[in-house]
Scaffold this motif. Structure first.
Motif, PDB file in Angstrom:
ATOM      1  N   SER A 154       0.800  -1.228   0.000  1.00  0.00           N
ATOM      2  CA  SER A 154       0.000   0.000   0.000  1.00  0.00           C
ATOM      3  C   SER A 154       0.836   1.284   0.000  1.00  0.00           C
ATOM      4  O   SER A 154       0.280   2.371  -0.142  1.00  0.00           O
ATOM      5  N   MET A 155       2.142   1.174   0.108  1.00  0.00           N
ATOM      6  CA  MET A 155       2.971   2.379   0.194  1.00  0.00           C
ATOM      7  C   MET A 155       2.945   3.227  -1.078  1.00  0.00           C
ATOM      8  O   MET A 155       2.967   4.457  -1.001  1.00  0.00           O
ATOM      9  N   ASP A 156       2.874   2.610  -2.257  1.00  0.00           N
ATOM     10  CA  ASP A 156       2.730   3.402  -3.487  1.00  0.00           C
ATOM     11  C   ASP A 156       1.418   4.171  -3.470  1.00  0.00           C
ATOM     12  O   ASP A 156       1.374   5.356  -3.792  1.00  0.00           O
ATOM     13  N   ALA A 187      12.762  -3.783  -4.795  1.00  0.00           N
ATOM     14  CA  ALA A 187      13.909  -3.027  -5.314  1.00  0.00           C
ATOM     15  C   ALA A 187      13.442  -1.885  -6.217  1.00  0.00           C
ATOM     16  O   ALA A 187      14.005  -0.781  -6.178  1.00  0.00           O
ATOM     17  N   GLY A 188      12.413  -2.139  -7.008  1.00  0.00           N
ATOM     18  CA  GLY A 188      11.855  -1.074  -7.855  1.00  0.00           C
ATOM     19  C   GLY A 188      11.311   0.074  -7.016  1.00  0.00           C
ATOM     20  O   GLY A 188      11.515   1.250  -7.352  1.00  0.00           O
ATOM     21  N   MET A 189      10.638  -0.263  -5.930  1.00  0.00           N
ATOM     22  CA  MET A 189      10.112   0.782  -5.049  1.00  0.00           C
ATOM     23  C   MET A 189      11.246   1.554  -4.378  1.00  0.00           C
ATOM     24  O   MET A 189      11.173   2.778  -4.250  1.00  0.00           O
ATOM     25  N   VAL A 190      12.281   0.840  -3.935  1.00  0.00           N
ATOM     26  CA  VAL A 190      13.429   1.505  -3.313  1.00  0.00           C
ATOM     27  C   VAL A 190      14.093   2.442  -4.318  1.00  0.00           C
ATOM     28  O   VAL A 190      14.409   3.597  -4.002  1.00  0.00           O
ATOM     29  N   CYS A 198       4.139  16.800   0.209  1.00  0.00           N
ATOM     30  CA  CYS A 198       4.740  15.682  -0.522  1.00  0.00           C
ATOM     31  C   CYS A 198       6.070  15.191   0.052  1.00  0.00           C
ATOM     32  O   CYS A 198       6.639  14.257  -0.478  1.00  0.00           O
ATOM     33  N   LYS A 199       6.559  15.781   1.113  1.00  0.00           N
ATOM     34  CA  LYS A 199       7.916  15.459   1.537  1.00  0.00           C
ATOM     35  C   LYS A 199       8.094  14.036   2.056  1.00  0.00           C
ATOM     36  O   LYS A 199       9.212  13.567   2.169  1.00  0.00           O
ATOM     37  N   TYR A 200       7.014  13.313   2.355  1.00  0.00           N
ATOM     38  CA  TYR A 200       7.135  11.947   2.857  1.00  0.00           C
ATOM     39  C   TYR A 200       6.932  10.888   1.776  1.00  0.00           C
ATOM     40  O   TYR A 200       6.989   9.704   2.055  1.00  0.00           O
ATOM     41  N   LEU A 242      10.317   3.979  -0.009  1.00  0.00           N
ATOM     42  CA  LEU A 242      11.484   3.276   0.515  1.00  0.00           C
ATOM     43  C   LEU A 242      11.067   2.230   1.548  1.00  0.00           C
ATOM     44  O   LEU A 242      11.505   1.075   1.492  1.00  0.00           O
ATOM     45  N   ALA A 243      10.197   2.612   2.464  1.00  0.00           N
ATOM     46  CA  ALA A 243       9.732   1.676   3.497  1.00  0.00           C
ATOM     47  C   ALA A 243       8.975   0.505   2.869  1.00  0.00           C
ATOM     48  O   ALA A 243       9.196  -0.660   3.235  1.00  0.00           O
ATOM     49  N   GLY A 244       8.094   0.791   1.926  1.00  0.00           N
ATOM     50  CA  GLY A 244       7.337  -0.270   1.266  1.00  0.00           C
ATOM     51  C   GLY A 244       8.248  -1.238   0.537  1.00  0.00           C
ATOM     52  O   GLY A 244       8.072  -2.460   0.608  1.00  0.00           O
ATOM     53  N   GLY A 245       9.240  -0.720  -0.170  1.00  0.00           N
ATOM     54  CA  GLY A 245      10.182  -1.574  -0.883  1.00  0.00           C
ATOM     55  C   GLY A 245      10.992  -2.442   0.059  1.00  0.00           C
ATOM     56  O   GLY A 245      11.181  -3.646  -0.185  1.00  0.00           O
TER      57      GLY A 245
END
Length: 188
Positions: free
Chosen positions: A14-16, A82-85, A157-159, A165-168
């Motif tokens: 859900s992070m994206d 890795a893609g999310m990171v 938007c700063k987070y 990064l956390a989701g990845g």
């Protein structure tokens, strides 16, 4: 798969959606719970539907690759993570607009849930009870997306990159855990 593991995967997936919801909230001149509900329904609905679709696709060939399904699950989760990171380190400071039109929301919902399709394939290999799993993932994404709209409206938007990064990282760690369990190197 335990409820804790499912929750961790749901949060990672859900992070994206959370990051885009934050941007939607930022673009809203005034916080709208109706808008937050719409964002949550789109993102939560697609985040539930995509792993269900992936599960049915994966079920078609899971028996054929049973001997190395843990490697497939590991690789899919690591590649998605890795893609999310990688995305979290890109300098894309743009945020979504405030529009909640059907076409735009469907495109965003599909874009943020493609990784859930691959996780659904992984669920087929792991013989996960799919209906409760996708319902839970949808509910977690729905909730976090609504919270994201509120956070975005309050903070901006700063987070976004930190959420990605956390989701990845979560998805990579879950993939590693699955692999280590199947190799007998981790007993949980």
């Amino acid at each position: 798969m335990s409820l804790t593991e499912l929750f961790i995967i749901a949060v990672g997936l859900s992070m994206d959606a959370f990051a885009v919801a934050v941007c939607k909230g930022l673009a809203m001149p005034r916080m709208s719970w109706k808008g937050a509900l719409i964002v949550g329904l789109y993102f939560g609905g697609f985040q539930a539907a995509m792993p269900l679709l992936g599960y049915f696709l994966g079920s078609k060939f899971s028996m054929a690759i049973r001997a190395y399904d843990h490697w497939v699950a590991f690789l899919l989760l690591v590649l998605i993570g890795a893609g999310m990171v990688k995305e979290s380190f890109e300098k894309d400071e743009s945020c979504a607009n405030a529009s909640l039109d059907v076409r735009g929301m469907v495109l965003l919902a599909v874009a943020t849930s493609i990784d859930a399709l691959a996780v659904g394939v992984t669920f087929a290999f792991l013989n996960v009870d799919i209906v409760p799993a996708v319902s839970f993932i949808g509910a977690v994404t729905f909730t976090l997306s609504m919270v994201g709209v509120k956070v975005g409206n309050a903070f901006g938007c700063k987070y976004k990159s930190r959420a990605e990064l956390a989701g990845g990282a979560i998805l990579i760690l879950m993939g590693l855990k699955i692999l280590l369990e199947h190799l007998g190197l981790l007993a949980f």
